[in-house]
Design a protein around this motif. Sequence first.
Motif, PDB file in Angstrom:
ATOM      1  N   SER A 193     -56.214  26.787 -81.669  1.00  0.00           N
ATOM      2  CA  SER A 193     -56.395  27.659 -80.506  1.00  0.00           C
ATOM      3  C   SER A 193     -55.079  27.799 -79.759  1.00  0.00           C
ATOM      4  O   SER A 193     -54.202  26.931 -79.836  1.00  0.00           O
ATOM      5  CB  SER A 193     -57.470  27.102 -79.561  1.00  0.00           C
ATOM      6  N   THR A 226     -53.796  29.307 -75.773  1.00  0.00           N
ATOM      7  CA  THR A 226     -54.099  29.863 -74.467  1.00  0.00           C
ATOM      8  C   THR A 226     -52.939  30.783 -74.105  1.00  0.00           C
ATOM      9  O   THR A 226     -51.788  30.359 -74.101  1.00  0.00           O
ATOM     10  CB  THR A 226     -54.275  28.762 -73.408  1.00  0.00           C
ATOM     11  N   PRO A 245     -52.455  36.004 -69.329  1.00  0.00           N
ATOM     12  CA  PRO A 245     -53.280  37.220 -69.325  1.00  0.00           C
ATOM     13  C   PRO A 245     -52.508  38.508 -69.598  1.00  0.00           C
ATOM     14  O   PRO A 245     -52.997  39.376 -70.332  1.00  0.00           O
ATOM     15  CB  PRO A 245     -53.896  37.233 -67.923  1.00  0.00           C
ATOM     16  N   ARG A 262     -51.993  39.147 -73.566  1.00  0.00           N
ATOM     17  CA  ARG A 262     -53.074  39.088 -74.558  1.00  0.00           C
ATOM     18  C   ARG A 262     -52.837  40.067 -75.705  1.00  0.00           C
ATOM     19  O   ARG A 262     -52.940  39.707 -76.871  1.00  0.00           O
ATOM     20  CB  ARG A 262     -54.423  39.392 -73.902  1.00  0.00           C
ATOM     21  N   ASP A 284     -61.948  34.229 -78.012  1.00  0.00           N
ATOM     22  CA  ASP A 284     -63.008  33.387 -77.456  1.00  0.00           C
ATOM     23  C   ASP A 284     -63.970  34.259 -76.661  1.00  0.00           C
ATOM     24  O   ASP A 284     -63.541  35.120 -75.882  1.00  0.00           O
ATOM     25  CB  ASP A 284     -62.403  32.313 -76.554  1.00  0.00           C
ATOM     26  N   GLU A 285     -65.267  34.060 -76.820  1.00  0.00           N
ATOM     27  CA  GLU A 285     -66.235  34.906 -76.129  1.00  0.00           C
ATOM     28  C   GLU A 285     -66.380  34.565 -74.647  1.00  0.00           C
ATOM     29  O   GLU A 285     -66.821  35.395 -73.864  1.00  0.00           O
ATOM     30  CB  GLU A 285     -67.595  34.872 -76.819  1.00  0.00           C
ATOM     31  N   ALA A 286     -65.980  33.373 -74.247  1.00  0.00           N
ATOM     32  CA  ALA A 286     -66.140  32.966 -72.855  1.00  0.00           C
ATOM     33  C   ALA A 286     -64.853  33.046 -72.040  1.00  0.00           C
ATOM     34  O   ALA A 286     -64.907  33.213 -70.828  1.00  0.00           O
ATOM     35  CB  ALA A 286     -66.698  31.541 -72.793  1.00  0.00           C
ATOM     36  N   ASP A 287     -63.717  32.928 -72.704  1.00  0.00           N
ATOM     37  CA  ASP A 287     -62.442  32.894 -71.992  1.00  0.00           C
ATOM     38  C   ASP A 287     -61.484  33.900 -72.632  1.00  0.00           C
ATOM     39  O   ASP A 287     -61.002  33.679 -73.747  1.00  0.00           O
ATOM     40  CB  ASP A 287     -61.845  31.485 -72.051  1.00  0.00           C
ATOM     41  N   PRO A 288     -61.185  35.001 -71.958  1.00  0.00           N
ATOM     42  CA  PRO A 288     -60.344  36.044 -72.551  1.00  0.00           C
ATOM     43  C   PRO A 288     -58.897  35.623 -72.783  1.00  0.00           C
ATOM     44  O   PRO A 288     -58.157  36.340 -73.456  1.00  0.00           O
ATOM     45  CB  PRO A 288     -60.425  37.186 -71.543  1.00  0.00           C
ATOM     46  N   ASP A 289     -58.503  34.470 -72.278  1.00  0.00           N
ATOM     47  CA  ASP A 289     -57.134  33.990 -72.472  1.00  0.00           C
ATOM     48  C   ASP A 289     -57.001  33.044 -73.662  1.00  0.00           C
ATOM     49  O   ASP A 289     -55.905  32.560 -73.944  1.00  0.00           O
ATOM     50  CB  ASP A 289     -56.633  33.278 -71.210  1.00  0.00           C
ATOM     51  N   VAL A 290     -58.092  32.779 -74.359  1.00  0.00           N
ATOM     52  CA  VAL A 290     -58.075  31.856 -75.497  1.00  0.00           C
ATOM     53  C   VAL A 290     -58.308  32.635 -76.791  1.00  0.00           C
ATOM     54  O   VAL A 290     -59.221  33.455 -76.884  1.00  0.00           O
ATOM     55  CB  VAL A 290     -59.132  30.741 -75.337  1.00  0.00           C
TER      56      VAL A 290
END
Length: 101
Positions: A7, A9, A12, A15, A44-50
Amino acid sequence: MYQFLVSFTVEPEHREDFVRAARKTARDSLANEPGSNRFEVIADEADPDVFYLNEVYEDADAFTAHAGGPYFTAFFAEAGAYAKGPNWLMKGNVVPETAAA
């Protein structure tokens, strides 16, 4: 088969840069590196920065060749400026069907 999941991070504002760089690395690696079998860029579906990179190689030697190659180097030269990682989430060899369960 040697497979891993890492992964990153990403800042923003970078991206799209990360996705572009990772997809280019995937395209170039799959087209030009023997033993490169799969290279997926996953958001990642929960965190747009991952983001995750899911990669599959014929064996660990094929990954070592990739890691020493120009596409890997170019990716980290760019993404290293705005992404933290890789964080190794999983790596290893696929258990063959003939292995005892």
